[in-house]
Motif scaffolding. Structure first.
Motif, mmCIF file in Angstrom:
data_model
loop_
_atom_site.group_PDB
_atom_site.id
_atom_site.type_symbol
_atom_site.label_atom_id
_atom_site.label_comp_id
_atom_site.label_asym_id
_atom_site.label_seq_id
_atom_site.Cartn_x
_atom_site.Cartn_y
_atom_site.Cartn_z
ATOM 1 N N HIS A 172 87.075 40.580 0.896
ATOM 2 C CA HIS A 172 86.618 42.422 0.123
ATOM 3 C C HIS A 172 85.675 42.223 1.145
ATOM 4 C CE1 HIS A 172 84.771 40.173 -3.291
ATOM 5 N NE2 HIS A 172 86.041 40.120 -4.031
ATOM 6 N N ARG B 122 84.596 47.153 -0.392
ATOM 7 C CA ARG B 122 85.981 46.581 0.181
ATOM 8 C C ARG B 122 87.284 45.946 0.664
ATOM 9 N NH1 ARG B 122 82.486 50.175 3.732
ATOM 10 N NH2 ARG B 122 82.462 48.653 5.172
ATOM 11 N N ASP C 136 80.130 45.712 -1.247
ATOM 12 C CA ASP C 136 81.001 47.139 -2.020
ATOM 13 C C ASP C 136 81.751 47.085 -2.275
ATOM 14 O OD1 ASP C 136 81.575 46.876 0.873
ATOM 15 O OD2 ASP C 136 81.215 49.248 1.249
#
Length: 176
Positions: free
Chosen positions: A108, A114, A112
């Protein structure tokens, strides 16, 4: 026709080929000295995990971890049960033996969170159908910069780990 058979028989004697020799030569060419003990490398570079794929070869099955940038740290070992990163929960993996494959790379973005590696089914990261050695590749999570999978294989077979630019490769031999 008789002359052709005689010529083939003479060639067989001349080069030493006998029935089964081609298979025996292939078996010798597939001989490995990799071993089945734990293999690891301290990370000197880390990057984001972006993909996992597998391939079939004549003498081994291959699992490839792809990264966005250089990554080289890993820990690979046969285990009784595969443990999930962070929680330690058991990750079910099919096969006669299980390899825990951990790479020093997160799955990730740092800022953030993601995902950089996206998959459809955590229990079946790659399709291992038809592989000689692989039985299953299951996601075991990512935690504190380490991502892991459980690699189910048909038996405890020799393997090697290679680091190449932007990849870590795990090859598991088809035989000893």
């Amino acid at each position: 026709m008789v002359r052709t058979v005689a010529l083939v028989a003479a060639l067989v004697v001349l080069v030493g080929l006998t029935p089964g020799t081609a298979a025996a030569q292939r078996d010798r060419s597939c001989a490995v000295s990799w071993g089945s003990g734990a293999k690891s490398a301290y990370p000197t570079a880390t990057a984001d995990l972006v993909g996992i794929r597998a391939g079939r070869h004549e003498c081994f099955d291959r699992l490839v971890f792809d990264f966005r940038g250089p990554a080289d740290g890993h820990w690979v070992s046969y285990v009784d049960s595969v443990s999930a990163e962070g929680s330690g929960a058991v990750v079910p993996v099919r096969g006669g033996a299980r390899l825990q494959v951990s790479v020093h790379a997160r799955a990730h973005d740092d800022d953030d969170y993601r995902p950089t590696y996206v998959f459809d089914d955590p229990a079946e990261l790659v399709d291992a159908t038809g592989f000689a050695t692989f039985r299953q590749v299951a996601w075991a999570g990512t935690h504190h910069g380490t991502s892991s999978v459980g690699l189910g294989v048909r038996a405890r077979l020799p393997y090697r780990v290679l680091t190449v630019p932007n990849r870590i490769v795990v090859d598991v031999a088809h035989q000893w």
